[in-house]
Design an enzyme around this catalytic site. Structure first.
Site, PDB file in Angstrom:
ATOM      1  N   VAL A  70       4.817   3.793   6.245  1.00 25.03           N
ATOM      2  CA  VAL A  70       5.234   2.492   6.777  1.00 25.03           C
ATOM      3  C   VAL A  70       5.500   1.487   5.649  1.00 25.03           C
ATOM      4  O   VAL A  70       6.578   0.884   5.602  1.00 25.03           O
ATOM      5  CB  VAL A  70       4.194   1.966   7.802  1.00 25.03           C
TER       6      VAL A  70
ATOM      7  N   GLY B 203       0.835  -1.199   0.000  1.00 24.54           N
ATOM      8  CA  GLY B 203       0.000   0.000   0.000  1.00 24.54           C
ATOM      9  C   GLY B 203       0.868   1.247   0.000  1.00 24.54           C
ATOM     10  O   GLY B 203       2.093   1.168   0.067  1.00 24.54           O
TER      11      GLY B 203
ATOM     12  N   ILE C 275      -6.260   1.794   9.957  1.00 22.88           N
ATOM     13  CA  ILE C 275      -6.556   2.818  10.955  1.00 22.88           C
ATOM     14  C   ILE C 275      -6.661   2.159  12.324  1.00 22.88           C
ATOM     15  O   ILE C 275      -6.024   2.561  13.271  1.00 22.88           O
ATOM     16  CB  ILE C 275      -7.826   3.605  10.556  1.00 22.88           C
TER      17      ILE C 275
ATOM     18  N   GLY D  14      -7.258  -0.043  -2.934  1.00 26.74           N
ATOM     19  CA  GLY D  14      -7.088  -1.408  -3.429  1.00 26.74           C
ATOM     20  C   GLY D  14      -6.893  -2.410  -2.317  1.00 26.74           C
ATOM     21  O   GLY D  14      -6.716  -3.604  -2.589  1.00 26.74           O
TER      22      GLY D  14
ATOM     23  N   GLU E  21      -0.387  -2.106  -6.912  1.00 31.55           N
ATOM     24  CA  GLU E  21      -1.050  -0.955  -7.531  1.00 31.55           C
ATOM     25  C   GLU E  21      -0.075   0.142  -7.854  1.00 31.55           C
ATOM     26  O   GLU E  21      -0.154   0.802  -8.867  1.00 31.55           O
ATOM     27  CB  GLU E  21      -2.012  -0.334  -6.508  1.00 31.55           C
TER      28      GLU E  21
END
Ligand code: 0RQ
Length: 503
Positions: free
Chosen positions: A272, A268, A363, A387, A293
């Site tokens: 991090v 992602g 989150i 995604g 992605e």
């Protein structure tokens, strides 16, 4: 003459951004390019925002419906949101002004899986697409379009829109030509066939978009950089998270559960995941592949270091430095980078077939491993699921990475109950914080809770979670996944009332 426009018919359509924006009417549904801050149009949306402001000043309504690939930049979502020119938005946003409009209830937002928007538009769910506004990096002699730094949903926008406005951006590297693979074989049911991709390196399409010239109404020339948000250099927490994760992956290789080159990785966006990529540069694995992605700085580092031999994605998301590095030497990445439409980069069929290792941020996670990726305190959208759902559910291994607290310790990322759920516990196999890693595979809920509280929760919240869980084990109505319902969301309510989850 612009050398990027190698077709005289298109060259004759060159006009100003203002004239192009004048072709977009109030209430129009507009498919725009752009994915994680790259390849979005930079001139027409700004002119459109100015037009909306002028209309509003005259007391007339002017708002459009905006569909993209994913997040864009200040010159698209930012300017349009400030001008209150967005009626409706999907599928992903990171712009703070637009987020504010959405969370004030002023703009409708549909948060959805990124792989699903193109097929839904083909299916007519979003109505007719009036206009496509698509950034490209050039036009070939025979009138095909050379994609830009992201592909996103552009193929669909070009195919479906009644009218097309193109922005030819000379800032984008001319050497992007040939890096794209645009697959034209998607269909709606019942006419679908297997997508013939069995390795991340496979090319199954063509390097250009086809376009119906008769639909193109304007070509606008730009020379402007992508958003190129800087990453904060990996902090101690990010380094610890990367360390725990790499140790775990090494263990999986030793146990024979993963090959030495791992499996194609997905990462992602965010600081991090970027730090994890940087950590993987020195990890003791054979050269890896990515089926993901977004290519961010860390993946370029991995390609440079030889830790990664190929990355397949739909977009770049680079810092200014990395974008300059890429642009000055894009040819060096030829054969190592493939950009595809997002319905292919994120396709559940392909993610499952390839056995992707999915790594995404979150989150909050509850003690059973249900993950909230989108809604802060259950009601304010942060970005969207993006995604992460396409990958997490269909991956071979689904990993979530997060610091154990947010907002300087005022919020625990491990909570009794998630205030919103994007990834159900069945789609969440491993959670990593700076405190440690919880491998939740094969564990029943009570064992998942023990692992998450012990390994992942921050020491300042761990005793509170232990106390809650012990009382839930005693008092819960059911003992499969014990819960004290009236208390389960009290941490969130406390934060809303006092600014901290701490009692
Ligand atoms: O807000 O900037 O106001 O301080 O969320 O948090 O810690 O910087 O982490 O950048 O990795 O983002 C889930 C949002 C994490 C992201 C999320 C606040 C925090 C900060 C960012 P501030 P961090 P990251 C491929 C995959 C869904 C989409 C996805 C995301 C801000 O990973 O959008 O995975 N995921 N796509 O303070 C309140 C909490 C919080 C919190 C973090 N518990 N409560 N605020 N924050 N945790 C890419 C695409 O799909 C395109």
């Amino acid at each position: 003459l612009n050398p990027r426009i190698r077709h005289s018919g298109f060259a004759a359509l060159v006009t100003s951004a203002e004239d192009a924006a004048a072709m977009i009417g109030n209430g129009a549904t507009v498919g725009m390019s752009g994915f994680t801050g790259s390849g979005y149009p930079k001139a027409v949306p700004t002119a459109l925002a100015a037009r909306a402001e002028a209309e509003h000043a005259e007391g007339r309504p002017f708002r459009v419906r905006v569909l993209t690939g994913a997040s864009t930049g200040p010159e698209l979502d930012g300017v349009l949101a400030r001008a209150d020119a967005i009626e409706f938005r999907t599928p992903f946003n990171t712009d703070p002004f637009l987020r504010d409009r959405i969370n004030k209830g002023e703009t409708d937002y549909v948060d959805m899986h990124l792989s699903q928007l193109a097929p839904m538009v083909w299916g007519g769910i979003y109505g007719d697409l009036d206009v496509a506004v698509v950034e490209i990096s050039g036009i070939t002699e025979n009138g095909q379009l050379i994609p830009s730094a992201s592909i996103g949903n552009n193929k669909t926008w070009l195919d479906r829109a009644d009218r097309i406005i193109l922005e030819v951006n000379s800032w984008q590297s001319a050497e992007l030509e040939g890096m794209h693979d645009v697959y034209y074989g998607t269909r709606l049911p019942p006419n679908r066939v297997p997508i013939p991709l069995i390795r991340p390196d496979d090319r199954i399409g063509q390097p250009y978009f086809d376009v119906d010239f008769s639909k193109v109404v304007a070509v606008v020339e730009t020379d402007a950089p992508d958003r190129n948000a800087p990453f904060t250099p990996p902090d101690e927490n990010a380094r610890l998270i990367a360390g725990h994760l790499i140790e775990f992956l090494e263990h999986e290789v030793k146990r024979g559960r993963l090959p030495r080159s791992l499996l194609p990785i997905q990462s992602g966006v965010g600081n991090v995941p970027n730090a994890v990529m940087t950590g993987l540069c020195d990890a003791p694995f054979d050269p890896m592949t990515a089926y993901t992605e977004v290519v961010q700085d860390g993946m370029l580092d991995m390609l440079d270091a030889g830790a990664l031999r190929l990355a397949s994605a739909t977009a770049f998301s680079l810092s200014t430095d990395a974008a300059e590095r890429f642009n000055s030497n894009a040819g060096a990445y030829r054969g190592k980078l493939i950009l595809r439409p997002q319905e292919i980069s994120n396709h559940p069929e392909l993610v499952r077939r390839l056995g992707v290792i999915a790594m995404n941020g979150l989150i909050e996670a509850d003690i059973y491993g249900n993950v909230n990726s989108t809604h802060v305190m259950g009601s304010r959208i942060q970005n969207g699921i993006g995604g992460s759902g396409d990958f997490a559910r269909n991956s071979f291994m689904s990993i979530f990475l997060t610091p154990s607290t947010a907002k300087g310790g005022k919020i625990s990322a491990i909570v009794p109950m998630a205030a919103h759920v994007d990834h159900i516990s069945q789609d969440v196999q491993v959670i990593v914080t700076e405190q440690g890693l919880a491998d939740l595979r094969g564990l029943a809920p009570k064992k998942r809770a023990a692992a998450l509280i012990q390994n992942c929760a921050h020491p300042s919240y761990r005793p509170l979670l232990e106390d809650y869980f012990a009382r839930a084990m005693r008092d819960s109505w059911g003992l499969h996944a014990p819960r004290i319902l009236p208390e389960a969301l009290s941490w969130h309510q406390r934060y809303i009332e006092t600014g901290s989850m701490m009692p």
